[in-house]
Design a protein around this motif. Structure first.
Motif, PDB file in Angstrom:
ATOM      1  N   MET A 168      12.004   6.198 -42.099  1.00 59.13           N
ATOM      2  CA  MET A 168      12.574   7.223 -42.976  1.00 59.13           C
ATOM      3  C   MET A 168      13.610   8.084 -42.254  1.00 59.13           C
ATOM      4  SD  MET A 168      11.387   7.060 -45.975  1.00 59.13           S
ATOM      5  CE  MET A 168      10.390   5.739 -46.552  1.00 59.13           C
ATOM      6  N   LEU A 169      13.442   8.271 -40.966  1.00 60.08           N
ATOM      7  CA  LEU A 169      14.357   9.107 -40.184  1.00 60.08           C
ATOM      8  C   LEU A 169      15.449   8.217 -39.598  1.00 60.08           C
ATOM      9  CD1 LEU A 169      11.588  11.236 -38.425  1.00 60.08           C
ATOM     10  CD2 LEU A 169      13.055  11.957 -40.331  1.00 60.08           C
ATOM     11  N   LEU A 170      16.289   7.688 -40.455  1.00 59.17           N
ATOM     12  CA  LEU A 170      17.256   6.667 -40.067  1.00 59.17           C
ATOM     13  C   LEU A 170      18.260   7.135 -39.019  1.00 59.17           C
ATOM     14  CD1 LEU A 170      17.906   4.992 -43.527  1.00 59.17           C
ATOM     15  CD2 LEU A 170      16.443   4.187 -41.659  1.00 59.17           C
ATOM     16  N   TYR A 171      18.600   8.407 -39.005  1.00 58.45           N
ATOM     17  CA  TYR A 171      19.562   8.904 -38.017  1.00 58.45           C
ATOM     18  C   TYR A 171      18.946   8.976 -36.627  1.00 58.45           C
ATOM     19  CZ  TYR A 171      16.988  13.128 -39.023  1.00 58.45           C
ATOM     20  OH  TYR A 171      15.975  14.023 -39.211  1.00 58.45           O
ATOM     21  N   MET A 172      17.639   8.853 -36.522  1.00 55.75           N
ATOM     22  CA  MET A 172      16.976   8.868 -35.219  1.00 55.75           C
ATOM     23  C   MET A 172      16.979   7.454 -34.644  1.00 55.75           C
ATOM     24  SD  MET A 172      13.726  11.402 -35.232  1.00 55.75           S
ATOM     25  CE  MET A 172      13.880  13.126 -35.607  1.00 55.75           C
ATOM     26  N   ASP A 173      18.153   7.024 -34.174  1.00 57.38           N
ATOM     27  CA  ASP A 173      18.188   5.727 -33.502  1.00 57.38           C
ATOM     28  C   ASP A 173      17.693   5.916 -32.067  1.00 57.38           C
ATOM     29  OD1 ASP A 173      20.302   6.886 -32.117  1.00 57.38           O
ATOM     30  OD2 ASP A 173      21.818   5.554 -32.938  1.00 57.38           O
ATOM     31  N   HIS A 174      17.621   4.833 -31.322  1.00 57.39           N
ATOM     32  CA  HIS A 174      17.048   4.910 -29.971  1.00 57.39           C
ATOM     33  C   HIS A 174      17.842   5.836 -29.061  1.00 57.39           C
ATOM     34  CE1 HIS A 174      19.948   1.659 -29.780  1.00 57.39           C
ATOM     35  NE2 HIS A 174      19.960   1.765 -28.464  1.00 57.39           N
ATOM     36  N   HIS A 175      19.177   5.888 -29.214  1.00 56.09           N
ATOM     37  CA  HIS A 175      19.982   6.801 -28.388  1.00 56.09           C
ATOM     38  C   HIS A 175      19.659   8.257 -28.736  1.00 56.09           C
ATOM     39  CE1 HIS A 175      22.366   3.813 -26.370  1.00 56.09           C
ATOM     40  NE2 HIS A 175      22.704   3.253 -27.517  1.00 56.09           N
ATOM     41  N   TYR A 176      19.529   8.552 -30.004  1.00 52.79           N
ATOM     42  CA  TYR A 176      19.186   9.900 -30.464  1.00 52.79           C
ATOM     43  C   TYR A 176      17.823  10.313 -29.896  1.00 52.79           C
ATOM     44  CZ  TYR A 176      18.638  13.766 -33.830  1.00 52.79           C
ATOM     45  OH  TYR A 176      18.463  14.986 -34.418  1.00 52.79           O
ATOM     46  N   ILE A 200      12.625  12.898 -27.646  1.00 50.32           N
ATOM     47  CA  ILE A 200      11.574  12.827 -28.660  1.00 50.32           C
ATOM     48  C   ILE A 200      10.520  11.830 -28.192  1.00 50.32           C
ATOM     49  CG2 ILE A 200      11.089  12.145 -31.039  1.00 50.32           C
ATOM     50  CD1 ILE A 200      13.989  13.087 -31.681  1.00 50.32           C
ATOM     51  N   GLN A 201       9.256  12.185 -28.364  1.00 48.14           N
ATOM     52  CA  GLN A 201       8.154  11.311 -27.977  1.00 48.14           C
ATOM     53  C   GLN A 201       7.710  10.509 -29.187  1.00 48.14           C
ATOM     54  OE1 GLN A 201       5.077  13.719 -26.257  1.00 48.14           O
ATOM     55  NE2 GLN A 201       6.331  14.318 -24.516  1.00 48.14           N
ATOM     56  N   VAL A 202       7.716   9.196 -29.048  1.00 51.61           N
ATOM     57  CA  VAL A 202       7.366   8.302 -30.148  1.00 51.61           C
ATOM     58  C   VAL A 202       5.997   7.693 -29.864  1.00 51.61           C
ATOM     59  CG1 VAL A 202       8.063   6.281 -31.481  1.00 51.61           C
ATOM     60  CG2 VAL A 202       9.811   7.820 -30.559  1.00 51.61           C
ATOM     61  N   TYR A 203       5.124   7.752 -30.875  1.00 50.26           N
ATOM     62  CA  TYR A 203       3.744   7.289 -30.732  1.00 50.26           C
ATOM     63  C   TYR A 203       3.439   6.156 -31.687  1.00 50.26           C
ATOM     64  CZ  TYR A 203       2.411  11.323 -27.900  1.00 50.26           C
ATOM     65  OH  TYR A 203       2.296  12.242 -26.892  1.00 50.26           O
ATOM     66  N   LEU A 204       2.560   5.279 -31.242  1.00 50.49           N
ATOM     67  CA  LEU A 204       1.931   4.276 -32.085  1.00 50.49           C
ATOM     68  C   LEU A 204       0.448   4.610 -32.029  1.00 50.49           C
ATOM     69  CD1 LEU A 204       2.023   1.704 -33.804  1.00 50.49           C
ATOM     70  CD2 LEU A 204       1.776   0.389 -31.696  1.00 50.49           C
ATOM     71  N   GLY A 205      -0.069   5.191 -33.084  1.00 52.86           N
ATOM     72  CA  GLY A 205      -1.431   5.731 -33.028  1.00 52.86           C
ATOM     73  C   GLY A 205      -1.451   6.879 -32.025  1.00 52.86           C
ATOM     74  N   ASP A 206      -2.330   6.792 -31.043  1.00 52.60           N
ATOM     75  CA  ASP A 206      -2.400   7.815 -29.999  1.00 52.60           C
ATOM     76  C   ASP A 206      -1.672   7.404 -28.725  1.00 52.60           C
ATOM     77  OD1 ASP A 206      -3.878   9.629 -31.503  1.00 52.60           O
ATOM     78  OD2 ASP A 206      -5.783   8.686 -30.955  1.00 52.60           O
ATOM     79  N   GLU A 207      -1.006   6.237 -28.759  1.00 55.42           N
ATOM     80  CA  GLU A 207      -0.308   5.716 -27.576  1.00 55.42           C
ATOM     81  C   GLU A 207       1.145   6.190 -27.548  1.00 55.42           C
ATOM     82  OE1 GLU A 207       1.256   1.460 -25.725  1.00 55.42           O
ATOM     83  OE2 GLU A 207       0.151   1.471 -27.621  1.00 55.42           O
ATOM     84  N   LEU A 208       1.513   6.889 -26.475  1.00 50.64           N
ATOM     85  CA  LEU A 208       2.902   7.282 -26.264  1.00 50.64           C
ATOM     86  C   LEU A 208       3.676   6.044 -25.843  1.00 50.64           C
ATOM     87  CD1 LEU A 208       5.198   9.337 -25.932  1.00 50.64           C
ATOM     88  CD2 LEU A 208       4.337   9.768 -23.617  1.00 50.64           C
ATOM     89  N   LEU A 209       4.735   5.725 -26.591  1.00 51.82           N
ATOM     90  CA  LEU A 209       5.530   4.536 -26.304  1.00 51.82           C
ATOM     91  C   LEU A 209       6.655   4.890 -25.346  1.00 51.82           C
ATOM     92  CD1 LEU A 209       5.798   3.145 -29.938  1.00 51.82           C
ATOM     93  CD2 LEU A 209       4.209   2.426 -28.140  1.00 51.82           C
ATOM     94  N   THR A 210       6.739   4.160 -24.249  1.00 56.45           N
ATOM     95  CA  THR A 210       7.808   4.370 -23.270  1.00 56.45           C
ATOM     96  C   THR A 210       8.398   3.029 -22.868  1.00 56.45           C
ATOM     97  OG1 THR A 210       6.250   4.277 -21.409  1.00 56.45           O
ATOM     98  CG2 THR A 210       6.715   6.462 -22.327  1.00 56.45           C
ATOM     99  N   GLY A 211       9.576   3.070 -22.292  1.00 56.29           N
ATOM    100  CA  GLY A 211      10.224   1.883 -21.731  1.00 56.29           C
ATOM    101  C   GLY A 211      10.280   0.712 -22.674  1.00 56.29           C
ATOM    102  N   GLU A 212       9.927  -0.464 -22.145  1.00 54.82           N
ATOM    103  CA  GLU A 212       9.981  -1.700 -22.919  1.00 54.82           C
ATOM    104  C   GLU A 212       9.026  -1.677 -24.108  1.00 54.82           C
ATOM    105  OE1 GLU A 212      12.057  -4.341 -22.833  1.00 54.82           O
ATOM    106  OE2 GLU A 212      13.161  -3.184 -21.326  1.00 54.82           O
ATOM    107  N   ARG A 213       7.900  -1.014 -23.948  1.00 51.07           N
ATOM    108  CA  ARG A 213       6.931  -0.926 -25.061  1.00 51.07           C
ATOM    109  C   ARG A 213       7.553  -0.166 -26.239  1.00 51.07           C
ATOM    110  NH1 ARG A 213       3.391  -2.415 -28.326  1.00 51.07           N
ATOM    111  NH2 ARG A 213       1.462  -1.285 -28.577  1.00 51.07           N
TER     112      ARG A 213
END
Length: 181
Positions: A133-141, A147-160
């Motif tokens: 839904m937040l389309l303007y939030m691309d990976h560079h943004y 911004i910290q991106v989570y999958l469930g309770d897992e903080l996603l970093t790097g290749e993940r």
């Protein structure tokens, strides 16, 4: 009201301007279409409250809880929302302009047509699925605004992060800047 009671469903004609009300429990309060101006409400509980069609202008709501709140089409302007929790809130159509959302948590919130304009977002927490839904939030943004991106309770970093990002954003290639994420 007694501490064990929630705020009334209707705040009547209570004036919410130029006051300090730190730690107030307004859980479940009906504040729709209200103009909240120059308020200092650190650590206020606004869980399950209704702020729909309201205005929050020049306020400091740091460390407040707005979990499960209805904040549809709310205009947040020049406000400090550091460390606020908007978990599972309805933020559809909300506009945040010139706000400090450092370390705020919007995971699970409904963010259809939600906008963040000229905001500080370092450490803000979002769910990877919200990026649909937040389309303007691309990976560079996301990297630029820390911004910290989570999958469930897992903080996603790097290749993940890139792997999960590709699942919600069907793209062929992502260029990775020369710094670690």
């Amino acid at each position: 009201a007694a501490p064990e009671r929630q705020a009334s469903k209707s705040m009547g004609f209570c004036r919410l301007q130029e006051m300090e009300l730190d730690g107030l429990n307004l859980a479940g309060a009906d504040l729709h279409r209200r103009y909240i101006h120059k308020m200092r409400m650190h650590g206020t509980r606004l869980c399950e409250s209704n702020l729909t069609d309201g205005y929050v202008v020049d306020c400091d709501l740091s460390l407040s809880c707005m979990d499960n709140a209805k904040s549809k089409v709310v205009q947040y302007h020049n406000s400090i929302l550091c460390g606020c929790s908007f978990r599972n809130a309805v933020l559809n159509g909300a506009v945040f302009t010139n706000c400090n959302l450092a370390n705020a948590d919007i995971r699970g919130a409904h963010v259809y047509k939600t906008k963040f304009e000229n905001c500080i977002m370092g450490g803000m927490k979002v769910s990877v699925n919200q990026l649909k839904m937040l389309l303007y939030m691309d990976h560079h943004y996301i990297w630029q605004h820390q911004i910290q991106v989570y999958l469930g309770d897992e903080l996603l970093t790097g290749e993940r992060f890139l792997e999960e990002y590709r699942k919600v954003r069907r793209i062929r290639a992502i260029s990775v800047p020369n710094h670690s994420f």
